[in-house]
Design a protein around this motif. Structure first.
Motif, short mmCIF file in Angstrom:
data_model
loop_
_atom_site.label_atom_id
_atom_site.label_comp_id
_atom_site.label_asym_id
_atom_site.label_seq_id
_atom_site.Cartn_x
_atom_site.Cartn_y
_atom_site.Cartn_z
N THR A 198 0.84 -1.20 0.00
CA THR A 198 0.00 0.00 0.00
C THR A 198 0.88 1.26 0.00
O THR A 198 2.09 1.17 0.25
CB THR A 198 -0.90 0.03 1.25
OG1 THR A 198 -0.11 0.45 2.37
CG2 THR A 198 -1.51 -1.32 1.55
N PRO A 199 0.28 2.44 -0.26
CA PRO A 199 1.09 3.68 -0.21
C PRO A 199 1.70 3.94 1.18
O PRO A 199 2.68 4.67 1.29
CB PRO A 199 0.08 4.78 -0.57
CG PRO A 199 -1.04 4.09 -1.26
CD PRO A 199 -1.10 2.70 -0.69
N HIS A 200 1.12 3.35 2.22
CA HIS A 200 1.68 3.54 3.57
C HIS A 200 2.93 2.70 3.82
O HIS A 200 3.50 2.77 4.91
CB HIS A 200 0.62 3.26 4.63
CG HIS A 200 -0.25 4.45 4.92
ND1 HIS A 200 -1.20 4.45 5.90
CD2 HIS A 200 -0.30 5.68 4.37
CE1 HIS A 200 -1.81 5.63 5.93
NE2 HIS A 200 -1.29 6.39 5.00
N VAL B 249 5.76 3.17 2.80
CA VAL B 249 6.95 4.01 2.99
C VAL B 249 7.13 4.42 4.44
O VAL B 249 8.21 4.89 4.83
CB VAL B 249 6.89 5.29 2.11
CG1 VAL B 249 6.93 4.94 0.64
CG2 VAL B 249 5.67 6.15 2.43
N HIS C 20 -1.86 14.35 6.26
CA HIS C 20 -3.13 14.48 5.54
C HIS C 20 -3.90 15.77 5.86
O HIS C 20 -5.05 15.89 5.46
CB HIS C 20 -4.00 13.24 5.79
CG HIS C 20 -3.38 11.99 5.23
ND1 HIS C 20 -3.29 11.75 3.88
CD2 HIS C 20 -2.79 10.93 5.83
CE1 HIS C 20 -2.69 10.59 3.68
NE2 HIS C 20 -2.37 10.07 4.85
N ASN D 207 1.29 16.45 -3.06
CA ASN D 207 0.90 15.20 -3.73
C ASN D 207 0.11 14.27 -2.83
O ASN D 207 -0.27 13.18 -3.26
CB ASN D 207 2.15 14.47 -4.23
CG ASN D 207 3.03 15.37 -5.08
OD1 ASN D 207 2.53 16.16 -5.87
ND2 ASN D 207 4.34 15.29 -4.89
N ILE D 208 -0.11 14.66 -1.57
CA ILE D 208 -0.78 13.77 -0.63
C ILE D 208 -2.25 14.14 -0.52
O ILE D 208 -2.57 15.33 -0.37
CB ILE D 208 -0.09 13.82 0.75
CG1 ILE D 208 1.38 13.40 0.62
CG2 ILE D 208 -0.80 12.94 1.75
CD1 ILE D 208 2.18 13.55 1.89
N ASN E 91 -3.96 -0.44 5.35
CA ASN E 91 -4.49 -0.52 3.98
C ASN E 91 -5.33 0.74 3.74
O ASN E 91 -6.55 0.70 3.79
CB ASN E 91 -5.31 -1.80 3.79
CG ASN E 91 -5.78 -1.94 2.36
OD1 ASN E 91 -5.28 -1.25 1.46
ND2 ASN E 91 -6.74 -2.82 2.13
N ASN F 129 -6.15 2.49 1.22
CA ASN F 129 -7.00 2.66 0.05
C ASN F 129 -8.46 2.63 0.47
O ASN F 129 -8.84 1.91 1.40
CB ASN F 129 -6.75 1.55 -0.98
CG ASN F 129 -5.33 1.61 -1.49
OD1 ASN F 129 -4.78 2.68 -1.68
ND2 ASN F 129 -4.73 0.44 -1.65
#
Lengths: 259, 157
Positions: free
Chosen positions: B78-80, B82, B115, B127-128, B150, B152
């Motif tokens: 997932t993007p998390h 990182v 966020h 971009n976030i 997760n 998304n």
């Protein structure tokens, strides 16, 4: 009454006598020292300000890793926010050193005052992480009257907690404001690139905590080191170059407004 | 020369000798002007050991993976991925020995670090995806609806 001839003779002798001990100190030239230091390790830091999102997870990790009291308003590293408006105003803040990130668009002016900047007024805005520059010519080390702060052979400037008398000269001497008194030990405290970690092959806590790769550490003497390559071949800037301290934290995307 | 003239000299020499002996005792071994001279090199060489021995607290996600491979591999998709585990779960220290359980930062403030809407040009922040915390379910813990492992929207609880 002294004759002019005698006066000149004594003056010449006096000056020569005073110059002797100074020349004794100057025997070792900086060039020779650098020649000795060509091999091995010289830690340097690279900050990519384009990647920084101002989340402040680096500051949180640093404080916990290095046992800097979490609630005290002191920190070894911090993140600054710069907001430039279309009218030409420059706003900058770093509430609590950005330990909790930036969770408002209001600029913290201190003393409970805030500046509201509308998103549509913004011309340019970004975040700049700050930390110790581990200068090649560290003014903090020069001014320490007791030899409590020093530079290790790998370039990192450390504080001897047993020897520091807490006079605060180094805190005043640092052009970058990275030094402070440790609230518990009452001695000078500063970023040391997480000396305990880099000597074990780990990355500094802030570098590891950054989700976006905005903070990087490398060895400038290693030609294959990716960070070293960027610094040697890329366009990088340093902060307050004019002070002649030769700071070793390099920045990508530095702007004129950053001090 | 008469002894009453020399006597103060003897006292001075004695005081100097005592001072030198005391100095010898008090100044730690390894202290002195080393290769960079008095301006940059005057210090105790042995102090480096103190800093090298400083305890490591953040062990990195690779350490977590050794036992929690399932969690690690799922978040990495997932993007998390990182984000280091310890950024939310706190430094591992000597976990699982000490502490046996790690506290989890589930607060809204933790999510808002990234966020909160700050669409700053030329910073990574633009971009976030973001939400206005004053309008988006104020007061509720984000993890009530969103799964941080997760993030998304299909992964909503």
């Amino acid at each position: 009454m002294m004759k002019r001839r005698d006066f000149l003779r004594y003056s010449a002798k006096g000056v020569a006598g005073l110059a002797l001990p100074i020349s004794a100190i100057e025997i070792v030239s900086p060039g020779e020292i650098f020649a000795d230091r060509e091999s091995g390790t010289r830690w340097v830091f690279l900050v990519d300000t384009y990647k920084c999102t101002g989340c402040g997870l680096c500051v949180k990790a640093c404080k916990l890793e290095n046992e800097v009291p979490y609630e005290a308003n002191v920190t070894r590293t911090w993140v600054e926010r710069y907001v430039m408006t279309k009218e030409g105003k420059v706003w900058a803040d770093t509430p609590k050193g950005a330990r909790d990130g930036f969770t408002t668009n209001k600029i913290d002016l201190g003393e409970g005052r805030f500046q509201d900047v509308k998103n549509e007024e913004i011309q340019k805005a970004f975040f700049v992480p700050k930390l110790c520059n581990q200068c090649e010519y560290p003014p903090c080390v020069q001014v320490c009257p007791v030899g409590a702060t020093y530079q290790a052979a790998d370039g990192v400037v450390l504080v001897d907690r047993q020897w520091c008398i807490g006079c605060g000269y180094c805190i005043m001497a640092c052009p970058y404001g990275v030094r402070f008194f440790h609230p518990v030990y009452k001695v000078a405290e500063k970023c040391n690139f997480c000396y305990h970690r880099i000597n074990k092959g780990l990355k500094p806590a802030c570098v590891q905590a950054c989700p976006f790769g905005a903070r990087m550490i490398g060895n400038i003497k290693d030609p294959n080191d990716p960070v070293s390559k960027v610094i040697r071949t890329g366009r990088v800037g340093v902060i307050k170059d004019e002070y002649g301290t030769m700071p070793q934290v390099y920045y990508l995307g530095l702007s004129r407004e950053v001090v | 020369m008469k002894s009453h003239v020399l006597r103060p000299l003897y006292v001075a020499i004695l005081v100097l000798a005592v001072a030198l002996i005391v100095r010898q005792r008090l100044v730690p071994e390894g202290f002195g002007a080393h290769e960079r001279g008095y301006m940059y090199g005057w210090h105790n060489m042995n102090d480096e050991q103190f800093w090298k021995k400083f305890p490591v607290k953040y062990k990195s996600s690779d350490y977590c993976k050794e036992c929690h491979d399932d969690k690690h591999s799922s978040i990495m998709r997932t993007p998390h991925g990182v984000i280091q585990c310890e950024n939310c779960h706190g430094p591992a220290l000597d976990h699982p020995n000490e502490p046996p359980r790690l506290p989890i930062d589930r607060g809204r403030a933790q999510c808002l670090r990234c966020h909160y809407p700050l669409p700053y040009p030329t910073s990574g922040r633009q971009n976030i995806k973001s939400v206005d915390p004053e309008e988006h379910n104020p007061g509720a813990e984000c993890s009530t609806c969103h799964d941080p492992h997760n993030p998304n929207l299909e992964g909503m609880k």
